[in-house]
Design a protein around this motif. Structure first.
Motif, PDB file in Angstrom:
ATOM      1  N   PRO A 180       0.566  -1.832  -0.246  1.00 39.94           N
ATOM      2  CA  PRO A 180      -0.160   0.389   0.358  1.00 39.94           C
ATOM      3  C   PRO A 180       0.853   1.105   0.354  1.00 39.94           C
ATOM      4  CG  PRO A 180       0.029  -0.675   2.276  1.00 39.94           C
ATOM      5  CD  PRO A 180       1.554  -1.993   1.381  1.00 39.94           C
ATOM      6  N   ASP A 181      -0.079   2.234  -0.211  1.00 41.39           N
ATOM      7  CA  ASP A 181       0.878   3.542  -0.501  1.00 41.39           C
ATOM      8  C   ASP A 181       0.714   4.434   0.671  1.00 41.39           C
ATOM      9  OD1 ASP A 181       2.088   5.849  -1.542  1.00 41.39           O
ATOM     10  OD2 ASP A 181       1.582   6.466  -2.633  1.00 41.39           O
ATOM     11  N   PRO A 182       1.569   4.470   1.823  1.00 40.16           N
ATOM     12  CA  PRO A 182       1.602   5.194   2.176  1.00 40.16           C
ATOM     13  C   PRO A 182       0.450   7.201   2.361  1.00 40.16           C
ATOM     14  CG  PRO A 182       2.733   4.442   3.521  1.00 40.16           C
ATOM     15  CD  PRO A 182       3.232   4.249   1.515  1.00 40.16           C
ATOM     16  N   ASP A 183       1.187   7.296   0.853  1.00 41.55           N
ATOM     17  CA  ASP A 183       0.919   8.353   0.937  1.00 41.55           C
ATOM     18  C   ASP A 183      -0.851   8.924   0.105  1.00 41.55           C
ATOM     19  OD1 ASP A 183       3.361   9.963   2.159  1.00 41.55           O
ATOM     20  OD2 ASP A 183       3.998   9.203   0.059  1.00 41.55           O
ATOM     21  N   ALA A 184      -1.153   7.765  -0.340  1.00 40.00           N
ATOM     22  CA  ALA A 184      -2.186   7.321  -0.594  1.00 40.00           C
ATOM     23  C   ALA A 184      -3.751   8.762   0.222  1.00 40.00           C
ATOM     24  CB  ALA A 184      -2.616   6.302  -1.328  1.00 40.00           C
ATOM     25  N   ASP A 213      -3.472  -2.255 -11.411  1.00 38.23           N
ATOM     26  CA  ASP A 213      -5.104  -1.868 -10.881  1.00 38.23           C
ATOM     27  C   ASP A 213      -5.057  -1.745  -9.323  1.00 38.23           C
ATOM     28  OD1 ASP A 213      -5.510  -4.040 -10.575  1.00 38.23           O
ATOM     29  OD2 ASP A 213      -7.925  -4.070 -11.739  1.00 38.23           O
ATOM     30  N   ASP A 214      -4.418  -1.553  -8.801  1.00 35.85           N
ATOM     31  CA  ASP A 214      -4.032  -1.947  -7.605  1.00 35.85           C
ATOM     32  C   ASP A 214      -4.086  -0.235  -6.380  1.00 35.85           C
ATOM     33  OD1 ASP A 214      -4.090  -2.166  -4.265  1.00 35.85           O
ATOM     34  OD2 ASP A 214      -2.056  -3.465  -4.322  1.00 35.85           O
ATOM     35  N   PRO A 215      -6.011  -0.697  -5.877  1.00 35.47           N
ATOM     36  CA  PRO A 215      -6.753   0.941  -5.544  1.00 35.47           C
ATOM     37  C   PRO A 215      -5.634   1.375  -3.955  1.00 35.47           C
ATOM     38  CG  PRO A 215      -8.246  -0.827  -4.697  1.00 35.47           C
ATOM     39  CD  PRO A 215      -6.713  -1.730  -5.699  1.00 35.47           C
ATOM     40  N   TYR A 216      -4.845   0.750  -4.280  1.00 34.80           N
ATOM     41  CA  TYR A 216      -4.266   1.368  -2.352  1.00 34.80           C
ATOM     42  C   TYR A 216      -2.646   1.375  -3.013  1.00 34.80           C
ATOM     43  CZ  TYR A 216      -7.729  -0.367  -0.061  1.00 34.80           C
ATOM     44  OH  TYR A 216      -9.028  -1.033   0.617  1.00 34.80           O
ATOM     45  N   CYS A 217      -2.396   1.223  -3.968  1.00 36.22           N
ATOM     46  CA  CYS A 217      -0.718   1.966  -5.187  1.00 36.22           C
ATOM     47  C   CYS A 217      -0.611   2.009  -5.914  1.00 36.22           C
ATOM     48  CB  CYS A 217       0.056   1.306  -4.073  1.00 36.22           C
ATOM     49  SG  CYS A 217       1.618   1.509  -4.100  1.00 36.22           S
ATOM     50  N   SER A 218      -0.544   2.951  -6.493  1.00 33.88           N
ATOM     51  CA  SER A 218      -0.467   2.838  -8.629  1.00 33.88           C
ATOM     52  C   SER A 218       0.429   1.925  -8.895  1.00 33.88           C
ATOM     53  CB  SER A 218      -0.073   4.446  -8.675  1.00 33.88           C
ATOM     54  OG  SER A 218       1.263   5.489  -8.461  1.00 33.88           O
TER      55      SER A 218
END
Length: 194
Positions: free
Chosen positions: A107-111, A139-144
């Motif tokens: 996951p992207d902590p900045d998303a 197409d991960d909604p939590y991380c590009s």
């Protein structure tokens, strides 16, 4: 190696789920169940309000329970926890205790969709001290995908792109995720001394 043994089965595994753990239908749980006693799941005290130090301690304890250097099999927030453990103060010691890290769907902590309860976790900050593969869903909604590729670059991880698999979890419909098990075997086959 037994002719029926898969490459990743040569190693014990440490399973590192994401926030709230992985339920029984998640591919991590299915894989762990199939491995029986040759897979250990981390046991942090802070599943629902994750604390990075607690998760690092839980990873270290799970690794210590393995008779020989394991593969770390991480998903989602577990990826960030493993990245922190491998690149932080425990990193050099981890290099002697872990065979490799198979990291899936960071996951992207900045998303904006990153869980507020996990706000203390950060994006990877340095190179991993063990061979590492990062599985990236387009197409991960939590991380590009671009952000995940940047994480892989920082970690020095081999990138394994799986196309459109959303967050590679129960909701994405991957089930027991046999494609992922094949990827894990390929990664294990590439490890030094495999």
């Amino acid at each position: 190696m037994d002719e029926h043994e898969r490459p990743a089965d040569r190693y014990p595994w440490v399973v590192v789920p994401g926030i709230w753990g992985s339920d029984a239908e998640h591919w991590q749980s299915r894989w762990q169940e199939a491995r029986g006693g040759r897979a250990v799941r981390i046991a942090p005290a802070s599943w629902s309000e994750p604390d990075p130090a607690d998760w690092s301690r839980a990873i270290a304890e799970a690794v210590d329970r393995c008779a020989r250097p394991p593969l770390l099999v991480a998903h989602s927030l577990g990826v960030l926890a493993v990245a922190e453990w491998l690149t932080g103060s425990a990193g050099q010691r981890a290099a002697e205790r872990v065979a490799g890290a198979f990291l899936v769907a960071p996951p992207d902590p900045d998303a904006p969709v990153f869980p507020a309860a996990a706000a203390a976790f950060r994006a990877p900050q340095g190179a991993a001290t063990v061979p590492t593969a990062l599985v990236v869903s387009d197409d991960d909604p939590y991380c590009s995908a671009d952000r995940a590729l940047a994480f892989a670059d920082v970690l020095g991880a081999r990138v394994l792109r799986v196309g459109d698999r959303q967050h590679v979890n129960v909701a994405s419909g991957v089930g027991a995720w046999p494609e992922g098990r094949h990827l894990l075997d390929g990664f294990a086959e590439s490890l030094p001394g495999a």
